[in-house]
Each structure stands twice: as structure tokens, then as C-alpha cells.
Write a protein that holds these residues in place. Structure first.
Motif, PDB file in Angstrom:
ATOM      1  N   ASN B 109     -22.364 -18.226   7.216  1.00 52.40           N
ATOM      2  CA  ASN B 109     -21.012 -18.666   6.887  1.00 52.40           C
ATOM      3  C   ASN B 109     -20.242 -17.644   6.065  1.00 52.40           C
ATOM      4  OD1 ASN B 109     -21.543 -20.971   8.219  1.00 52.40           O
ATOM      5  ND2 ASN B 109     -21.701 -22.277   6.423  1.00 52.40           N
ATOM      6  N   CYS B 110     -20.941 -16.941   5.179  1.00 50.15           N
ATOM      7  CA  CYS B 110     -20.240 -15.977   4.334  1.00 50.15           C
ATOM      8  C   CYS B 110     -19.617 -14.879   5.173  1.00 50.15           C
ATOM      9  CB  CYS B 110     -21.199 -15.345   3.339  1.00 50.15           C
ATOM     10  SG  CYS B 110     -21.737 -16.459   2.093  1.00 50.15           S
ATOM     11  N   ALA B 111     -20.368 -14.381   6.156  1.00 49.02           N
ATOM     12  CA  ALA B 111     -19.846 -13.312   6.988  1.00 49.02           C
ATOM     13  C   ALA B 111     -18.827 -13.850   7.985  1.00 49.02           C
ATOM     14  CB  ALA B 111     -20.985 -12.613   7.723  1.00 49.02           C
ATOM     15  N   VAL B 112     -18.920 -15.144   8.323  1.00 50.41           N
ATOM     16  CA  VAL B 112     -17.974 -15.721   9.266  1.00 50.41           C
ATOM     17  C   VAL B 112     -16.635 -15.960   8.571  1.00 50.41           C
ATOM     18  CG1 VAL B 112     -17.479 -17.750  10.653  1.00 50.41           C
ATOM     19  CG2 VAL B 112     -19.746 -16.761  10.711  1.00 50.41           C
ATOM     20  N   SER B 113     -16.671 -16.615   7.405  1.00 51.80           N
ATOM     21  CA  SER B 113     -15.402 -17.015   6.794  1.00 51.80           C
ATOM     22  C   SER B 113     -15.396 -16.936   5.279  1.00 51.80           C
ATOM     23  CB  SER B 113     -15.098 -18.457   7.187  1.00 51.80           C
ATOM     24  OG  SER B 113     -16.011 -19.306   6.543  1.00 51.80           O
ATOM     25  N   GLY B 114     -16.483 -16.518   4.683  1.00 48.33           N
ATOM     26  CA  GLY B 114     -16.593 -16.621   3.233  1.00 48.33           C
ATOM     27  C   GLY B 114     -17.451 -17.808   2.838  1.00 48.33           C
ATOM     28  N   GLY B 115     -17.512 -18.810   3.705  1.00 46.60           N
ATOM     29  CA  GLY B 115     -18.415 -19.937   3.519  1.00 46.60           C
ATOM     30  C   GLY B 115     -18.247 -20.621   2.181  1.00 46.60           C
ATOM     31  N   ILE B 116     -19.344 -20.798   1.499  1.00 45.62           N
ATOM     32  CA  ILE B 116     -19.324 -21.491   0.207  1.00 45.62           C
ATOM     33  C   ILE B 116     -18.531 -20.683  -0.817  1.00 45.62           C
ATOM     34  CG2 ILE B 116     -21.475 -20.487  -0.609  1.00 45.62           C
ATOM     35  CD1 ILE B 116     -22.223 -23.195  -1.726  1.00 45.62           C
ATOM     36  N   PHE B 117     -18.357 -19.397  -0.560  1.00 42.39           N
ATOM     37  CA  PHE B 117     -17.634 -18.543  -1.505  1.00 42.39           C
ATOM     38  C   PHE B 117     -16.178 -18.341  -1.090  1.00 42.39           C
ATOM     39  CE2 PHE B 117     -22.106 -17.327  -1.767  1.00 42.39           C
ATOM     40  CZ  PHE B 117     -22.328 -17.654  -3.081  1.00 42.39           C
ATOM     41  N   TYR B 118     -15.608 -19.346  -0.440  1.00 45.47           N
ATOM     42  CA  TYR B 118     -14.220 -19.220   0.016  1.00 45.47           C
ATOM     43  C   TYR B 118     -13.247 -19.443  -1.136  1.00 45.47           C
ATOM     44  CZ  TYR B 118     -10.185 -19.810   3.041  1.00 45.47           C
ATOM     45  OH  TYR B 118      -8.974 -19.666   3.644  1.00 45.47           O
ATOM     46  N   TYR B 119     -13.473 -20.518  -1.885  1.00 42.35           N
ATOM     47  CA  TYR B 119     -12.540 -20.886  -2.952  1.00 42.35           C
ATOM     48  C   TYR B 119     -12.960 -20.300  -4.293  1.00 42.35           C
ATOM     49  CZ  TYR B 119     -10.460 -24.408   0.083  1.00 42.35           C
ATOM     50  OH  TYR B 119      -9.822 -25.052   1.089  1.00 42.35           O
ATOM     51  N   ASP B 120     -11.977 -20.110  -5.146  1.00 38.71           N
ATOM     52  CA  ASP B 120     -12.184 -19.871  -6.578  1.00 38.71           C
ATOM     53  C   ASP B 120     -12.855 -18.560  -6.922  1.00 38.71           C
ATOM     54  OD1 ASP B 120     -11.089 -22.242  -7.315  1.00 38.71           O
ATOM     55  OD2 ASP B 120     -12.984 -23.321  -7.239  1.00 38.71           O
ATOM     56  N   THR B 121     -13.124 -17.730  -5.960  1.00 42.13           N
ATOM     57  CA  THR B 121     -13.796 -16.498  -6.328  1.00 42.13           C
ATOM     58  C   THR B 121     -12.868 -15.319  -6.122  1.00 42.13           C
ATOM     59  OG1 THR B 121     -15.655 -15.075  -5.907  1.00 42.13           O
ATOM     60  CG2 THR B 121     -14.929 -16.418  -4.091  1.00 42.13           C
ATOM     61  N   TYR B 122     -13.020 -14.342  -6.972  1.00 42.17           N
ATOM     62  CA  TYR B 122     -12.075 -13.243  -7.008  1.00 42.17           C
ATOM     63  C   TYR B 122     -12.599 -12.013  -6.280  1.00 42.17           C
ATOM     64  CZ  TYR B 122     -15.312 -12.700 -10.863  1.00 42.17           C
ATOM     65  OH  TYR B 122     -16.448 -12.658 -11.600  1.00 42.17           O
ATOM     66  N   SER B 123     -13.888 -12.010  -5.924  1.00 44.57           N
ATOM     67  CA  SER B 123     -14.458 -10.754  -5.460  1.00 44.57           C
ATOM     68  C   SER B 123     -14.995 -10.811  -4.046  1.00 44.57           C
ATOM     69  CB  SER B 123     -15.577 -10.328  -6.415  1.00 44.57           C
ATOM     70  OG  SER B 123     -16.584 -11.291  -6.387  1.00 44.57           O
TER      71      SER B 123
END
Lengths: 381, 186, 153
Positions: B109-123
Motif C-alpha cells: 500500500n505504501c508504494a501504491v498510494s502511501g497506504g497507512i502513511f497517507y495522512y498527517d505525515t510530512y515526509s
């Protein structure tokens, strides 16, 4: 630091005159860096004069994200910290939440946590020992170790449905009770795992080439280990008796009988062998915990979905496969943590790399980095 | 089924003897698809499943996919894991170092769309799509090794439609005429 | 060692530190003015706290609260050392001279909070690229690339 490094530099030496220094960039995508670590190595012929790790290529801002999630929603994020040993971060975080919200965890849940975390320790150490083999040229060792790891992953999958990111330990207890027949198959695994460990001990740690590659390489003294905040097998390989399971006992560890293996030389070999010996102890802990396991609740009563602890801060730490993993939580009374900080053992251990690698061959840099066993999800967070 | 898939049968008893006629496209696609060397661009958790896929239990090699860490020798980049703003230029450079033809699989998911790290993260870069052209997306956090293998087989289907003529896509793999294909076995 | 024994021991050896000691959630906390941080840390090290476990900071609106976690192997105890630095021009003396473990941890706090550690030999960004602007763990950090998660999810 940009992507490109100067490949040659002229430096002045103390005796007068100049020498040409070769600067080699290792990583961040390199099979032997165990993730996305970049090491800029300054070489005098093939001897490392200065190794500078550049980390942060996997800095995902988990600590910032936690500030906008409820306490329960943070648990899946902690899975992604130390992805070789997800259970530990789950547990450390849940312990901090439980301390903050004064939740008492039922006995059965504590035993289940101990069992899964000791399994996780074996799985994580198998990865470390296996990659220690791969780093020093013995890929066969990696295949054998990964085979053992895969069997534990199968047990985890049966327990909570995931192979890697378990989300199993929750504030107040654990998410699932044991499936039928799971204990028997786990006990059978422990039995066979000991044989596997015996074989690896002879095959790899008894091998003259592996010993030659690892003995006397990257020596860390006990005083340095303490001063640099090293923990886990890295500290214990140097003879520092520091294991939170013994020295700051938590959960049900005081009721279990186990040894803490200690190394003496503090080189890569001792760090690796301490991990191997810990796997034997983990097998024994699992068997004892299963023997003491009694039926009961797996989740504390009355833990609300939307936890809102009183304002204050709490810290708790556990002994993960890499060392003391701590979570520091600050609550302002709202249902979301005001601040979460993860004290990462791998981060502190990795800081030793420049000191350990100095004066060794470039090929030993890889072995030393592997012996520190960093997991970059946890180093960078 | 491409003609080349039944090469053995054709050579043994076909009317043309040991001569077989096919197109360059079909032959090249066949060869490329069955020997995909993978550049394992493992950055985070998914890298563990990528390693697991290559080892004994799942055995990636049987599909002809061998993980190899030199971008210049590889055909497909498997981006497994979260991509941060610090890592993105590195991935882009490694992709540029790969020789054409090249493909990209976004694993997890991270490589597909950001996955769990889609919201609230700056990096975090929200998906490898933002920096590379992706051919196959594999969902999962992390995906099972079987999913990855399925993704590689899907990529093979995509490769079977490619043509050496620039800008031209074939409708599907060249197939034998139905009667010829079925008649061969009798 | 029990936390009350630790308090008694501390009060016996360093009476001037005694009034700053409190107990929160079962942990000893020593809150000192930031000017005295280095000296207090040095005293605690002499007392037997030989490991620097954690260095971090908390953004408390008006000021930053620096949090140090020290651990003692001989006493089997842990203690927090806290001090508050003002938000404008936050500076504090580095503990690298006492524990080299602070080398990377203080760099991390500098990177994510922008707190300057005086006397640190190598104070650079560690997690983020060197050309990054701002310090993301501050509560007032804004980044157009950051998407705020809606409350209903």
C-alpha cells in the motif's frame, strides 16, 4: 548530503605530506545495508578511516502521525516501526498506555504476550544470524535461518491472521486467544528448533571461515557499550549484563527461569553467538510459559474504545530483540496522545558504527553493520 | 497461448519440421517475460516479504524471477515499501540506471498510494506513481509473497502485448489458430 | 531499587537536588532549570546513573520541555531529567561530554524540534534532508504536502 560524493580527496597527514583518500558511497539501496542505510566510507587503500552513516531514508514521521490518532489507532503504526519484530513495539506501546490509563492486564494475556514475544525474538534473531551469514559470504546460512523464521511466521499467521504486521497486543490485553492445536504445534517447533540451532552453531559459528571473518572484528568494550547507550545483544556481546527481563523485570518474567547469555570479547562473533544462545533460552521460556498458562480472560474488563487518560506522561520499556525499546507518551487528557516518542535500541546501536568500523577493511564494514542488526523502520521511525 | 509456448510440440511433429515462423514481437516478449530479473527496491516492511518470496517456501526462481541488486542488469524494479522525500531521488536515479525495456511493480500500500502513511505525515511520498511509471500495483500491508508472484505473472501478461514498434500495443499475445492448436494433440 | 529509596538516596547525597524530585506514574522525575541541566546530569551520573537512555522534547506551547531518561545498572532504577527551554531561541548545553550516546539523540531533537545543543560537535539534521525547512514535531509546523486526517476516519 547530496546524492553524489566526491570520489577522491587529498588529505594532509600528521607526519607531513598528503595522501589521497578514496570515498566510497555504500547504499542507500545496497543488499548488505539491511535496509535503507547509506554509509559514506573514507578509505585508505582498503582500510576504512572514517565511516559516516547517513540515516533517515525511512523517516516516516510516525511520532507526528500518532498525535492525530486515538490511542487504539496508534497500535497498527507501531507494527511498522520494527518490522522484523512487530510484537515488541506493540507491547512497549501498550505498556505505556496501560501505565498512563492504569489498566491491569489479565494473567493469561501477559503469558500470551510473553509467548509471542519470545517467538518474535527467535524470528528476529534468525533474520540477524542469517544475514550475518549472507554478509560474510555464507548464503546457505541465510536459507537455513529463514526456514526457521518462516515456521514462526506460520504460527503467527494462524494466531492473528497476518504474517508481518500483527497488531496483536492491544491496550488491556491481546486481540485473539490461541487457536486449537496451536500449542502442540508450537511445542513441536521448539523441539525441532533446538536441533536447527545446534546445526547452525556447528555449520556457521563453528566454521573456520566465518570465525575468521567475525572474530576480533568491530570490538566494542563494555565501558563504551554503556556510555554509548548500547543495549540488547550488542551490549551483552561485550559482557554488559543488561537485560530488562532480568534487571527491570516486567510482566510475568520474574516467574520464569532463564539465563541471559553474555559474550566476552565484544566482537561480531560474540554478538552473533549471543543471539544464537538467546534463541535456546527463548525456547525454554516459551515452554515454561505454556506450562504455566491457565484459562482466563485475554482482555482487561472495561477498557473503553476511546481511551482518554488523565494528563501526565508515562514511559515504559521492554527488552526487544535489538535491546531496550521504550515508548514515552504524553497525554493532555484528550483521546489522542499529545506526544509519542519511541526510544529505539537500533538507533542507539547504529550510532556505534563509525567507531567500530574505523581501521577495518571495507568488507568488514558490512559484517560490523550486520552485527549491529539495525532495522530501519525503527532507526528512522 | 503464444506460438512459442508450444514450440516443443511444433518442432516434434509439425508440418514445417524444425522450422517455425513467428514474429519478432512474439519471440522477444516470450523471452523477456520468462526471465524477469528483479531489482528489489525494498525500503521498508514489504522488503521482508520480498525476501520471503525469494526463499525456499515460496521459491520465486521458478518463475524465472531472480532478485539482483544491480540496476543495469535488471528488467523490473519491485518497489517494496514506503518512499520518503529523502529516498525518492535515489529511487528515481536507480530507475534511470536500468536499461530499457524496464517495468515497475509497486508492492504494498505504501508504494501504491502511501497506504497507512497517507495522512498527517510530512515526509512520505504518496505512492511511487508520483516519481515512476508503474505497471503493476499490488495491494496489501504487506502483500503476501503469493500476491507478489501473482503480480509478476500479471506483468508477464502485460509484457506479452508489447511491441518493438514505438507507440504500438498489440491486442494480445499471438495465438495459434484454434483448429491448429487443438489438432496438434490428436 | 524502589523509587522511594532512590529519593532518599538522592536527598542524602545531593540535598540541593532533593526539592526538585517528584514521582509521576511510578517514575522519578527531576525537574531542573535548564541552566543547571548539565550539572544535575553530571551529579546523577556520579550517583550511578551510567546510561543515557533517551533524549527527547515535548512542545508545550510556550516552551519546549526537554526530557532525558537516565538508567542505572547498579541501582536498577530509572529517572527522568526534565527542563524547559523558551520557544524563542531554544538553547541548552549538550550532554555529549557526559555520554556519547547523546551524539545522535541530540541531533534528532535538533532536527525535529530545532533545539540547539551548545557544545555538540556535529549538530546537523539526521532524519530529514539537509535542505528541509522547519522542524516537523513542533505543533505549529505547517507543510503544504501534509494532508490533515479528517476527524471522521
Amino acid at each position: 548530503m547530496g546524492l553524489d560524493v566526491e570520489s577522491r580527496r587529498v588529505v594532509e597527514v600528521e607526519e607531513g605530506g598528503t595522501v589521497e583518500e578514496l570515498v566510497v558511497n555504500v547504499g542507500p539501496s545496497h543488499p548488505s545495508t539491511h535496509g535503507v542505510c547509506r554509509v559514506i566510507a573514507h578509505l585508505d587503500s582498503e582500510i576504512v578511516t572514517k565511516a559516516e552513516p547517513v540515516i533517515g531514508h525511512l523517516h516516516r514521521g510516525i511520532e507526528k502521525m500518532a498525535e492525530n490518532r486515538t490511542y487504539l489507532q496508534v497500535v497498527p503504526l507501531t507494527d511498522r516501526l520494527d518490522y522484523v519484530g512487530s510484537m515488541y513495539a506493540n507491547w512497549a506501546y501498550c505498556r505505556a498506555v496501560e501505565r498512563l490509563a492504569s489498566i491491569r492486564v489479565p494473567d493469561r494475556a501477559e503469558y500470551l504476550r510473553v509467548i509471542v514475544c519470545e517467538m518474535q525474538r527467535i524470528a528476529s534473531h534468525m533474520m540477524a544470524i542469517g544475514s550475518a551469514g549472507a554478509d560474510s559470504g555464507a548464503v546457505t546460512q541465510f536459507v537455513y535461518a529463514f526456514d526457521q523464521r518462516e515456521r514462526i511466521i506460520e504460527h503467527f499467521e494462524e494466531l492473528c491472521g497476518a504474517r508481518l504486521t500483527y497488531n496483536y497486543v492491544r491496550p488491556g490485553g491481546v486481540s485473539h486467544d490461541l487457536p486449537e492445536g496451536w500449542i502442540e504445534s508450537l511445542l513441536a517447533f521448539c523441539e525441532s528448533h533446538r536441533k536447527g540451532l545446534d546445526m547452525m552453531d556447528k555449520l556457521f559459528f563453528g566454521n573456520v571461515i566465518a570465525r575468521g571473518r567475525m572474530k576480533g572484528v568491530g570490538v566494542l568494550s563494555a565501558e563504551e557499550a554503556v556510555a554509548w547507550g548500547a543495549s540488547g545483544p550488542v551490549a551483552r556481546g561485550s559482557g554488559v549484563e543488561w537485560d530488562l527481563r532480568k534487571h527491570d523485570p516486567y510482566s510475568v518474567y520474574p516467574r520464569l527461569d532463564f539465563e541471559v547469555p553474555i559474550g566476552s570479547n565484544g566482537d561480531c562473533y560474540d554478538r552473533g553467538r549471543v543471539r544464537l544462545l538467546e534463541c535456546y533460552e527463548s525456547c525454554s521460556i516459551i515452554e515454561q510459559a505454556i506450562a504455566q498458562l491457565e484459562p482466563g480472560a485475554i482482555m482487561a474488563d472495561g477498557v473503553p474504545r476511546l481511551l482518554a487518560p488523565l494528563p501526565g506522561d508515562a514511559y515504559d520499556h521492554i527488552e526487544s530483540a535489538r535491546g531496550s525499546l521504550g515508548v514515552y507518551l504524553v497525554s493532555d487528557g484528550s483521546p489522542r496522545p499529545y506526544r509519542m516518542k519511541v526510544r529505539s535500541p537500533a538507533f542507539c546501536n547504529l550510532a556505534l558504527l563509525p567507531m567500530l568500523a574505523e581501521g577495518h577493511l571495507l568488507s568488514d564494514l558490512v559484517v560490523i553493520l550486520g552485527s549491529l542488526d539495525p532495522v530501519f523502520g525503527e532507526v528512522d521511525r | 497461448m503464444a506460438i512459442v509456448d508450444r514450440l516443443g510440440e511444433k518442432l516434434d511433429g509439425g508440418r514445417g519440421g524444425s522450422v517455425i515462423l513467428t514474429s519478432v514481437d512474439a519471440l522477444l516478449d516470450y523471452c523477456r517475460g520468462k526471465s524477469l530479473w528483479a531489482m528489489p527496491m525494498g525500503t521498508a516492511c514489504c522488503a521482508m516479504e520480498l525476501i520471503a518470496a525469494s526463499f525456499s517456501k515460496f521459491d520465486f526462481d521458478r518463475h524465472g524471477t531472480i532478485p539482483f541488486f544491480d540496476p543495469r542488469h535488471t528488467d523490473v524494479m519491485i518497489v517494496a515499501g514506503t518512499i520518503t522525500h529523502k529516498m525518492a531521488p535515489v529511487i528515481k536515479r536507480l530507475y534511470e540506471q536500468m536499461a530499457d525495456p524496464k517495468w515497475v511493480i509497486a508492492m504494498g500500500n505504501c508504494a501504491v498510494s502511501g497506504g497507512i502513511f497517507y495522512y498527517d505525515t510530512y515526509s512520505v511520498v504518496r505512492g511511487v506513481d508520483e516519481i515512476l511509471p508503474v505497471d503493476v500495483h499490488i495491494a496489501g500491508c504487506p502483500p503476501r509473497p503469493e500476491s507478489l508472484q501473482d503480480g509478476v505473472l500479471r506483468l508477464r501478461e502485460i509484457i506479452a502485448t508489447e511491441s518493438i514498434a514505438p507507440g504500438h500495443k498489440r491486442k494480445g499475445a499471438f495465438t495459434l489458430p484454434r483448429d491448429a492448436a487443438e489438432g496438434d494433440g490428436e | 531499587m524502589k523509587i522511594t529509596d532512590l529519593r532518599d538516596h538522592l536527598c542524602q547525597v545531593y540535598p540541593d537536588l532533593c526539592p526538585l524530585f517528584s514521582i509521576e506514574f511510578g517514575d522519578g522525575v527531576l525537574a531542573v532549570p535548564c541552566g543547571n541541566l548539565f550539572d544535575a546530569a553530571s551529579d546523577l551520573r556520579d550517583l550511578g546513573f551510567d546510561r543515557l537512555g533517551m533524549v527527547t522534547a515535548v512542545d508545550q506551547a510556550e516552551e519546549f520541555e526537554l526530557v532525558y531518561r537516565l538508567q542505572s545498572r547498579s541501582m536498577l532504577a530509572g529517572i527522568f531529567l526534565k527542563c524547559s527551554v523558551p520557544r524563542e531561541n531554544p538553547r541548552v548545553k549538550s550532554l555529549v561530554d557526559l555520554w556519547p550516546a547523546a551524539l545522535w539523540q541530540e541531533r534528532e531533537v535538533f532536527d525535529l524540534f530545532g533545539i540547539v545543543f551548545d557544545g555538540h560537535p556535529d549538530l546537523r539534521r539526521i532524519m530529514l534532508p539537509e535542505d528541509w525547512e522547519g522542524h516537523p514535531l513542533r505543533k505549529d509546523y505547517r507543510d503544504e504536502r501534509m494532508i490533515r486526517r479528517p476527524d471522521y476516519i
